[in-house]
Scaffold this active site. Sequence first.
Site, PDB file in Angstrom:
ATOM      1  N   ARG A  97      12.625 -12.271 -11.921  1.00 48.54           N
ATOM      2  CA  ARG A  97      13.534 -11.511 -12.796  1.00 48.54           C
ATOM      3  C   ARG A  97      14.541 -10.765 -11.941  1.00 48.54           C
ATOM      4  O   ARG A  97      14.407 -10.720 -10.721  1.00 48.54           O
ATOM      5  CB  ARG A  97      12.714 -10.476 -13.579  1.00 48.54           C
ATOM      6  CG  ARG A  97      12.004  -9.521 -12.629  1.00 48.54           C
ATOM      7  CD  ARG A  97      11.480  -8.255 -13.265  1.00 48.54           C
ATOM      8  NE  ARG A  97      11.070  -7.324 -12.230  1.00 48.54           N
ATOM      9  CZ  ARG A  97       9.908  -7.314 -11.611  1.00 48.54           C
ATOM     10  NH1 ARG A  97       8.989  -8.214 -11.921  1.00 48.54           N
ATOM     11  NH2 ARG A  97       9.650  -6.424 -10.681  1.00 48.54           N
ATOM     12  N   GLU A 143      -8.403 -11.516   0.098  1.00 49.04           N
ATOM     13  CA  GLU A 143      -7.475 -11.633   1.230  1.00 49.04           C
ATOM     14  C   GLU A 143      -7.897 -10.642   2.306  1.00 49.04           C
ATOM     15  O   GLU A 143      -8.492  -9.609   2.015  1.00 49.04           O
ATOM     16  CB  GLU A 143      -6.035 -11.275   0.815  1.00 49.04           C
ATOM     17  CG  GLU A 143      -5.344 -12.313  -0.004  1.00 49.04           C
ATOM     18  CD  GLU A 143      -3.950 -11.859  -0.449  1.00 49.04           C
ATOM     19  OE1 GLU A 143      -3.434 -10.837   0.073  1.00 49.04           O
ATOM     20  OE2 GLU A 143      -3.386 -12.524  -1.322  1.00 49.04           O
TER      21      GLU A 143
HETATM   22  C1  MV4 Z   1      -1.784  -6.369  -0.095  1.00 48.78           C
HETATM   23  C2  MV4 Z   1      -1.722  -5.241   0.728  1.00 48.78           C
HETATM   24  C3  MV4 Z   1      -2.367  -5.291   1.943  1.00 48.78           C
HETATM   25  N1  MV4 Z   1      -3.056  -6.407   2.306  1.00 48.78           N
HETATM   26  N2  MV4 Z   1      -2.475  -7.443   0.300  1.00 48.78           N
HETATM   27  C4  MV4 Z   1       0.466  -4.423  -3.864  1.00 48.78           C
HETATM   28  C5  MV4 Z   1       0.975  -5.011  -5.103  1.00 48.78           C
HETATM   29  C6  MV4 Z   1       0.968  -6.463  -4.922  1.00 48.78           C
HETATM   30  N3  MV4 Z   1       2.314  -6.922  -4.925  1.00 48.78           N
HETATM   31  C7  MV4 Z   1       0.297  -6.723  -3.631  1.00 48.78           C
HETATM   32  N4  MV4 Z   1       0.092  -5.470  -2.985  1.00 48.78           N
HETATM   33  C8  MV4 Z   1      -0.467  -5.360  -1.749  1.00 48.78           C
HETATM   34  N5  MV4 Z   1      -1.180  -6.410  -1.301  1.00 48.78           N
HETATM   35  C9  MV4 Z   1      -3.079  -7.459   1.490  1.00 48.78           C
HETATM   36  N6  MV4 Z   1      -3.759  -8.533   1.852  1.00 48.78           N
HETATM   37  C10 MV4 Z   1      -0.960  -4.159   0.295  1.00 48.78           C
HETATM   38  C11 MV4 Z   1      -0.336  -4.219  -0.950  1.00 48.78           C
HETATM   39  C12 MV4 Z   1       0.461  -3.108  -1.333  1.00 48.78           C
HETATM   40  C13 MV4 Z   1      -0.093  -1.858  -1.593  1.00 48.78           C
HETATM   41  C14 MV4 Z   1      -1.434  -1.622  -1.540  1.00 48.78           C
HETATM   42  C15 MV4 Z   1      -1.946  -0.368  -1.789  1.00 48.78           C
HETATM   43  C16 MV4 Z   1      -1.071   0.669  -2.117  1.00 48.78           C
HETATM   44  C17 MV4 Z   1       0.258   0.451  -2.190  1.00 48.78           C
HETATM   45  C18 MV4 Z   1       0.769  -0.798  -1.928  1.00 48.78           C
HETATM   46  C19 MV4 Z   1       2.143  -1.004  -1.988  1.00 48.78           C
HETATM   47  C20 MV4 Z   1       2.670  -2.213  -1.727  1.00 48.78           C
HETATM   48  C21 MV4 Z   1       1.818  -3.271  -1.405  1.00 48.78           C
END
Ligand code: MV4
Length: 507
Positions: free
Chosen positions: A292, A200
């Site tokens: 959930r 992504e």
């Molecule tokens: C992302 C993102 C940024 N860009 N996808 C984190 C867990 C899962 N639910 C998806 N997550 C993320 N996906 C794209 N394309 C940022 C997160 C993200 C995150 C990333 C690094 C550190 C902490 C985070 C906390 C929430 C979401």
Amino acid sequence: MFRKILIANRGEIALRVIRACRELNVRAVAVYSDADAHAPHVREADEAVRLGPPPSAESYLRIDRILDAARRTGAEAIHPGYGFLSEREPFARAVRDAGLVFIGPPAEAIAAMGSKTDARRLAIDAGVPVVPGTTEPLADARAAAAVAERFGYPVILKASAGGGGKGMRVVRAPTEMAAALDTARREARNAFGDDAVYVEKYIEGPRHVEIQVLGDHHGTMLSLGERECSIQRRHQKMVEEAPSVAVTAELRARMGSTAVAAARAAGYTNAGTCEFLLDADGRFYFLEMNTRLQVEHPVTELVTGIDVVQWQLRIAAGERLPFRQEEIVPRGWAIECRITSEDPANNFLPSTGTISYLRLPGGPGIRWDGGIGIGSEIGLFYDPLLGKLIVWAPTRDEAIARMHRALLELTVEGVETSRDFHLRVMEDDEFRRGAIEIQWLERRLASLASLSPPAEGEAAAVIAAALLAEEERVRRVVAPPGATRRESESADAWRLAALREGLREGR
Ligand code: MV4
């Protein structure tokens, strides 16, 4: 409504479900491992069944033993709580096949949202915005680099089977691709037994905003609005609030109808949550659906006045949701702090011990959803959540002030806790301005977790020690057997005082 249900969980969430049962006049069956034989959820339930030794794999994850417990106690339905078996499609299916009701979504909806690439495809087909990227697994690093070139760096590699941050790698330049893909694959294989990885576009500095949905078996699907969950560390949320400072009524309506569309596309019923990234320009992207009840559901309950757990039971029993979407408007502000047995001063190392003292906050707007009492032994078998402190107030500023006051009232002795860390968050200027995004906590960690007490704290500690010493001296005045006349007179005074306070019966 059911006559009796079984709760396949422990700790604060088991107690939360028991409370919903009491209010609905439903009998609650607890299950427990040997580590939890004397736990509050066991004491509070109407009945309790032992599952096995402390490790989850031998107790709370044993589908056979849980179904057996339900059969033996005559429970008609099973609430899975969160974690453990709550999002395992085979469990939801086994509950149904045993002729019982699973208090959650259909097994098919859990499966549909379980694979991140399947969920992405489902969202795209339903017209739900997702982050630009692929849904097909990557063949190799060359293919990955080609896709990255198309969307532009940085990109993020994600496990197809994943969720919750495992098997994720951010790639900022073509030279990093091969190594990042190897790492992501290895993590994905270890965590999910499946090393498929997709790409992504990486969204920089977004907020993590999620929408609570509730759907009945009669075609009604409602959004209960958003929760702001950006304050997290290593994918563990630490503070959540509702509503979000970044969400206007107009954006709430759009995110809400998007979440409802995603849930409908999955054939969803009961309580669920759609996770979104919300970027600095107000664009939002569907990430995944949590099938959930979530830890942070109370903030939604406090601003909507809707008891999500009671409605889980009512929906599972076939009731209709009586609300119209237009009447669900957040009122005031709610904040939750997850109080964990971790030592913030020591890289959040889990702390073990026996709870020797516990003072819980009270007063206006305070809610404590806890799973511990004095004497509780905190070990390493389960997650370190001791309880959740949740506050409600008319405005965000007042909610922050109230949370700060409540945290000062909270005292937990016997293990290290996150309490002082949460105090520092409530005092932080950026937090108070609402200037938070998913990297905020990790960026501020150094200053928030260094817990050198303020100078007046030391003085207070000296005074407290002196007061405790005095109390101890006074206690010794109580006459021992064979005391002198003067001393036993003083013992009489203590006996009378105890009588007055109702601590003893007057005989
Ligand atoms: C992302 C993102 C940024 N860009 N996808 C984190 C867990 C899962 N639910 C998806 N997550 C993320 N996906 C794209 N394309 C940022 C997160 C993200 C995150 C990333 C690094 C550190 C902490 C985070 C906390 C929430 C979401």
